[in-house]
Scaffold this active site. Structure first.
Site, PDB file in Angstrom:
ATOM      1  N   GLU A 133     119.200 -11.669 -11.858  1.00 51.15           N
ATOM      2  CA  GLU A 133     117.981 -11.814 -11.055  1.00 51.15           C
ATOM      3  C   GLU A 133     118.365 -11.732  -9.595  1.00 51.15           C
ATOM      4  OE1 GLU A 133     114.941 -14.336 -13.911  1.00 51.15           O
ATOM      5  OE2 GLU A 133     116.080 -15.442 -12.438  1.00 51.15           O
TER       6      GLU A 133
ATOM      7  N   HIS B  93     106.607 -16.177  -5.022  1.00 51.54           N
ATOM      8  CA  HIS B  93     107.242 -15.233  -5.943  1.00 51.54           C
ATOM      9  C   HIS B  93     106.711 -13.849  -5.615  1.00 51.54           C
ATOM     10  CE1 HIS B  93     108.613 -13.299  -9.600  1.00 51.54           C
ATOM     11  NE2 HIS B  93     109.287 -14.390  -9.905  1.00 51.54           N
TER      12      HIS B  93
ATOM     13  N   ARG C 232     114.137 -13.697  -2.771  1.00 46.37           N
ATOM     14  CA  ARG C 232     112.678 -13.698  -2.957  1.00 46.37           C
ATOM     15  C   ARG C 232     111.874 -13.684  -1.673  1.00 46.37           C
ATOM     16  NH1 ARG C 232     111.797 -17.923  -7.868  1.00 46.37           N
ATOM     17  NH2 ARG C 232     112.487 -16.406  -9.398  1.00 46.37           N
TER      18      ARG C 232
ATOM     19  N   HIS D 217     104.781 -20.145  -5.612  1.00 45.35           N
ATOM     20  CA  HIS D 217     105.514 -20.307  -6.877  1.00 45.35           C
ATOM     21  C   HIS D 217     106.246 -21.641  -6.974  1.00 45.35           C
ATOM     22  CE1 HIS D 217     107.568 -18.906 -10.444  1.00 45.35           C
ATOM     23  NE2 HIS D 217     108.763 -19.007  -9.885  1.00 45.35           N
TER      24      HIS D 217
ATOM     25  N   LEU E 126     114.811 -24.696 -13.581  1.00 43.20           N
ATOM     26  CA  LEU E 126     114.938 -25.389 -14.878  1.00 43.20           C
ATOM     27  C   LEU E 126     116.257 -26.158 -14.901  1.00 43.20           C
ATOM     28  CD1 LEU E 126     113.651 -22.636 -17.366  1.00 43.20           C
ATOM     29  CD2 LEU E 126     112.436 -24.696 -16.654  1.00 43.20           C
TER      30      LEU E 126
HETATM   31  C1  SIN Z   1     110.988 -15.663 -12.918  1.00 47.01           C
HETATM   32  O1  SIN Z   1     111.098 -15.463 -14.113  1.00 47.01           O
HETATM   33  O2  SIN Z   1     110.952 -14.765 -12.088  1.00 47.01           O
HETATM   34  C2  SIN Z   1     110.856 -17.069 -12.438  1.00 47.01           C
HETATM   35  C3  SIN Z   1     112.140 -17.741 -12.460  1.00 47.01           C
HETATM   36  C4  SIN Z   1     112.229 -18.745 -11.364  1.00 47.01           C
HETATM   37  O3  SIN Z   1     111.263 -19.003 -10.675  1.00 47.01           O
HETATM   38  O4  SIN Z   1     113.320 -19.243 -11.144  1.00 47.01           O
END
Ligand code: SIN
Length: 529
Positions: free
Chosen positions: A120, A235, A281, A342, A383
């Site tokens: 990511e 986001h 982001r 987000h 998380l």
């Molecule tokens: C996502 O799946 O883009 C969200 C994951 C996150 O906010 O860490």
């Protein structure tokens, strides 16, 4: 003295947890062997941001990775404002918390026998574990709820909205909760906030309806310090259709190769950052807004058409089927997207044990601010934060020395707000337009003025969920606007067009409490109960 009428009920438990996402449930598991635990949630227990988290959970578990590299990536995304000891705790304890979760039955996706890891934005290694393609949070919630159900000392108390904390001599002795029109004073030797974020204060948000900043607001009213409130993460990609909610389109879609195109079908991310679609982001969100302004449009597109129909359907089954419900086939159509609020990096200031400045009050997860995310959270660290700091706050709550005293009930009625829904809509639009991704002194000033219209609401006592939520949203909005006005510089997710550089003394964390608001500005929160 109590705020609430004399028909109030009372109950005493050892440990009170408010919120049932990853942080709250992980804390409950820690506390369960040591006394009675009550987990209060304002909706059904699974209704939290955790349930909707898609992309995954980050941890340095592969042979090609190291906790030191995860640390570096997190610090870099945080743009110079992470508290390094918090990040170190997160990345060092994270892998153990995840292995524990697997031992409790978590089914992460695998390639053969090995855990499948994706990429990511702003991660320099593939380190994102995921479950059922794009339902990682749902899997965590399932496992943690199952574990909690097997622990007889933990009781759930759903559909109960926490209205305020029970305060006694400056200590927290529990919380008042509202269920079916009745207020109950729940007394406890330790009260742990795990209520998540406040995305609902923005017109465009990926957060569920429950994310109205309740935990931050009730803590603030009780005298807690709130820190880093100017840092709200947007986001880059939520579904943008007139008839659809701002459904999250996971960052891992770009990690797997999805591209951003403007409304003329031209890729633009290379113009903004060498990492293009995989830039942090805050950079991607601002680039999208700039492109929207340039093209006079309210969205851009996410393009997955080159990625292969079967791959996309298997890798992102939940996103595929949700978008299809709204008439968009993500394997064949360009997907209209917009940034959306987000995650809030700020929150109730805690140390690494989840302790707040109020004795007996703890906080963990998005509601808390340890400084672990600095000015911009690294994708898929939330998380992990819930697991690591939820467990730590649970352990710390065990040592609470508070002896809860019954709060005396007093008379007095509740107020009502006419047009609650209309004010909520106006507030969310105001925050999106004036205190969103790109801000300036003028827009923030307008937001402050707008919020003042509803100032009285933040000081009233209400007995319905919509009214209480609105009261909290107004307070939180005011806090964010004030913090954003105060930081005359741009860092991470806080970007001001009138102060594009970092500014002097930028490397600081601003904490706010009722006193500071009282002397610094005429805004909600100034009044005393
Ligand atoms: C996502 O799946 O883009 C969200 C994951 C996150 O906010 O860490």
């Amino acid at each position: 003295m109590s705020l609430y009428p004399c028909y109030m009920l009372t109950e005493t438990v050892d440990f009170l947890i408010i919120g049932s996402g990853v942080a709250g449930l992980r804390a409950a598991i820690e506390l369960a062997p040591h006394g009675s635990v009550l987990v209060v949630t304002k909706d059904k227990p699974s209704e939290s941001s955790t349930e909707y988290a898609q992309g995954g959970i980050a941890a340095a578990i592969s042979d090609e990775d190291q906790v030191g590299i995860h640390l570096e990536d997190t610090l870099k995304a945080g743009d110079g404002l992470c508290r390094e000891n918090a990040v170190r705790t997160l990345v060092e304890e994270g892998p153990e918390r995840i292995m524990e979760l697997i031992s409790w039955g978590a089914e992460f996706d695998r390639e053969g026998l090995k855990l499948a890891l994706t990429l990511e934005a702003a991660h320099s290694r593939r380190r994102i574990l995921h479950a059922h393609g794009d339902s990682t949070g749902k899997e965590l919630e399932r496992v943690l709820l199952t574990k909690v159900r097997s622990m007889p000392s933990v009781r759930k108390y759903p559909f109960a909205l926490t209205t305020d904390l029970v305060m006694n001599g400056g200590e927290c002795h529990g919380a008042y909760v509202l269920r079916e029109g009745k207020v109950t004073a729940l007394h406890a030797k330790a009260t742990l906030l795990a209520t998540g974020g406040a995305g609902q204060i923005y017109a465009r948000t990926t957060n569920p309806l429950v994310s109205t900043g309740d935990g931050m607001a009730i803590a603030f009213r009780a005298g807690a310090l709130l820190e880093d409130m100017e840092f709200v993460q947007f986001h880059p990609t939520s579904l943008f259709l007139p008839s659809a909610p701002h459904f999250l389109l996971s960052e891992s879609m770009r990690g797997e190769g999805a591209r951003l195109l403007n409304v003329h079908g031209r890729g633009f991310m290379e113009d903004y950052h060498p990492m293009a679609e995989l830039a942090p982001r805050d950079v991607v969100s601002r680039a999208i807004i700039s492109e929207m302004v340039k093209t006079g449009s309210d969205h851009v597109y996410l393009d997955l058409r080159h990625m292969g129909r079967e791959f996309v359907k298997n890798r992102f089954p939940r996103i595929y089927s949700t978008c299809l419900l709204y008439g968009v086939d993500i394997t064949a159509d360009l997907v209209p997207v917009s940034p959306a609020a987000h995650y809030i990096m700020g929150g109730v200031k805690t140390n690494l044990q989840g302790e707040t400045n109020i004795k007996g009050l703890y906080a963990a997860g998005e509601v808390a601010c340890t400084g672990v995310h600095g000015a911009n959270r690294l994708a898929s660290n939330s998380l992990l934060e819930g697991l690591v700091f939820g467990a730590r706050a649970g352990r710390a709550a065990l040592t609470s020395t508070v002896v809860p005293k019954q709060s005396a009930a007093s008379g007095g009625g509740a107020d009502t707000i006419g047009e609650c829904e209309a004010i909520r809509l106006q507030l969310r639009t105001l925050m999106w337009e004036k205190a969103g991704i790109i801000r300036c002194g003028e827009s923030l000033g307008e937001a402050r003025q707008g919020i003042r219209r509803w100032q009285r609401i933040s000081r009233q006592t209400f007995l319905t969920r919509p009214e209480l939520e609105l009261k909290n949203m107004i307070l939180l909005s005011a806090l964010i606007v004030e913090a954003a006005l105060h930081r005359k510089g741009s860092v991470g997710a806080h970007y001001r067009t009138d102060f594009k550089e970092r500014g002097e003394e930028w490397q600081r964390h601003d904490a706010w409490d009722r006193e500071r608001f009282g002397v610094s500005a005429e805004i909600p929160g100034k009044g005393r109960r």
